[in-house]
Design a protein around this motif. Structure first.
Motif, PDB file in Angstrom:
ATOM      1  N   ILE A  37       0.830  -1.193   0.018  1.00 10.56           N
ATOM      2  CA  ILE A  37      -0.051  -0.180  -0.053  1.00 10.56           C
ATOM      3  C   ILE A  37       0.961   1.231   0.242  1.00 10.56           C
ATOM      4  N   ILE A  38       0.580   1.916  -1.121  1.00 12.33           N
ATOM      5  CA  ILE A  38       1.509   3.232  -1.220  1.00 12.33           C
ATOM      6  C   ILE A  38       1.745   4.124   0.118  1.00 12.33           C
ATOM      7  N   HIS A  39       0.782   4.274   0.876  1.00 11.43           N
ATOM      8  CA  HIS A  39       0.942   5.165   1.922  1.00 11.43           C
ATOM      9  C   HIS A  39       1.658   4.560   3.283  1.00 11.43           C
ATOM     10  N   ALA A  40       1.632   2.971   2.836  1.00 15.14           N
ATOM     11  CA  ALA A  40       2.258   2.418   4.190  1.00 15.14           C
ATOM     12  C   ALA A  40       3.477   1.484   3.975  1.00 15.14           C
ATOM     13  N   THR A  41       4.121   1.674   2.805  1.00 13.87           N
ATOM     14  CA  THR A  41       5.128   0.753   2.434  1.00 13.87           C
ATOM     15  C   THR A  41       6.216   0.595   3.351  1.00 13.87           C
ATOM     16  N   LYS A  42       6.701   1.520   3.826  1.00 16.14           N
ATOM     17  CA  LYS A  42       7.938   1.524   4.881  1.00 16.14           C
ATOM     18  C   LYS A  42       7.379   0.551   6.261  1.00 16.14           C
ATOM     19  N   GLN A  43       6.058   0.694   6.425  1.00 20.36           N
ATOM     20  CA  GLN A  43       5.881   0.099   7.880  1.00 20.36           C
ATOM     21  C   GLN A  43       5.565  -1.351   7.305  1.00 20.36           C
ATOM     22  N   ILE A  44       4.909  -1.565   6.240  1.00 15.74           N
ATOM     23  CA  ILE A  44       4.628  -3.225   5.676  1.00 15.74           C
ATOM     24  C   ILE A  44       6.295  -3.673   5.686  1.00 15.74           C
ATOM     25  N   LEU A  45       7.259  -3.151   4.840  1.00 16.56           N
ATOM     26  CA  LEU A  45       8.453  -3.981   4.785  1.00 16.56           C
ATOM     27  C   LEU A  45       9.145  -3.862   6.168  1.00 16.56           C
ATOM     28  N   ASP A  46       9.104  -2.917   6.918  1.00 17.51           N
ATOM     29  CA  ASP A  46       9.935  -3.090   8.396  1.00 17.51           C
ATOM     30  C   ASP A  46       9.193  -4.151   9.153  1.00 17.51           C
ATOM     31  N   GLN A  47       7.728  -4.520   9.006  1.00 17.24           N
ATOM     32  CA  GLN A  47       7.365  -5.568   9.707  1.00 17.24           C
ATOM     33  C   GLN A  47       7.731  -6.938   9.225  1.00 17.24           C
ATOM     34  N   TRP A  48       7.661  -7.107   7.867  1.00 20.85           N
ATOM     35  CA  TRP A  48       8.354  -8.637   7.215  1.00 20.85           C
ATOM     36  C   TRP A  48       9.656  -8.703   7.684  1.00 20.85           C
ATOM     37  N   GLY A  49      10.708  -7.502   7.506  1.00 20.49           N
ATOM     38  CA  GLY A  49      11.865  -7.608   7.770  1.00 20.49           C
ATOM     39  C   GLY A  49      12.262  -7.822   9.295  1.00 20.49           C
ATOM     40  N   ALA A  50      11.411  -7.562  10.077  1.00 22.49           N
ATOM     41  CA  ALA A  50      11.469  -7.756  11.475  1.00 22.49           C
ATOM     42  C   ALA A  50      11.084  -9.347  11.850  1.00 22.49           C
ATOM     43  N   ASP A  51      10.337  -9.890  10.982  1.00 16.85           N
ATOM     44  CA  ASP A  51      10.085 -11.257  10.858  1.00 16.85           C
ATOM     45  C   ASP A  51      11.117 -12.096  10.187  1.00 16.85           C
ATOM     46  N   GLY A  52      12.228 -11.577   9.772  1.00 16.62           N
ATOM     47  CA  GLY A  52      13.300 -12.081   8.983  1.00 16.62           C
ATOM     48  C   GLY A  52      13.242 -12.193   7.592  1.00 16.62           C
ATOM     49  N   TRP A  53      12.331 -11.742   6.786  1.00 16.91           N
ATOM     50  CA  TRP A  53      12.316 -11.666   5.512  1.00 16.91           C
ATOM     51  C   TRP A  53      13.172 -10.860   5.000  1.00 16.91           C
ATOM     52  N   GLU A  54      13.720 -10.905   3.793  1.00 18.81           N
ATOM     53  CA  GLU A  54      14.805  -9.957   3.024  1.00 18.81           C
ATOM     54  C   GLU A  54      13.878  -9.659   1.712  1.00 18.81           C
ATOM     55  N   LEU A  55      14.142  -8.260   1.303  1.00 14.38           N
ATOM     56  CA  LEU A  55      13.326  -7.826   0.356  1.00 14.38           C
ATOM     57  C   LEU A  55      14.460  -8.220  -1.096  1.00 14.38           C
ATOM     58  N   VAL A  56      13.687  -8.859  -1.989  1.00 14.13           N
ATOM     59  CA  VAL A  56      14.382  -9.155  -3.343  1.00 14.13           C
ATOM     60  C   VAL A  56      14.107  -8.184  -4.417  1.00 14.13           C
TER      61      VAL A  56
END
Length: 52
Positions: free
Chosen positions: A12-31
């Motif tokens: 979601i454009i207005h929440a991109t950082k929060q979404i990626l931060d949450q997935w990153g905290a769960d151990g996911w790496e952005l490809v």
């Protein structure tokens, strides 16, 4: 050898950082981030499965 699991996540454009931060905290790496349907974005993520 590292094995991976993958996820695709609509962003979601207005929440991109929060979404990626949450997935990153769960151990996911952005490809990659690619254009998605309806002018949106889709993130592809990966993380090790823990198997060797």
């Amino acid at each position: 050898m590292t094995t991976w699991e993958y996820a695709t996540v609509p962003l979601i454009i207005h929440a991109t950082k929060q979404i990626l931060d949450q997935w990153g905290a769960d151990g996911w790496e952005l490809v990659q981030v690619v254009p998605g349907p309806n002018n949106g974005l889709v993130a592809y993520l990966k993380r090790p499965t823990g198997e060797k």
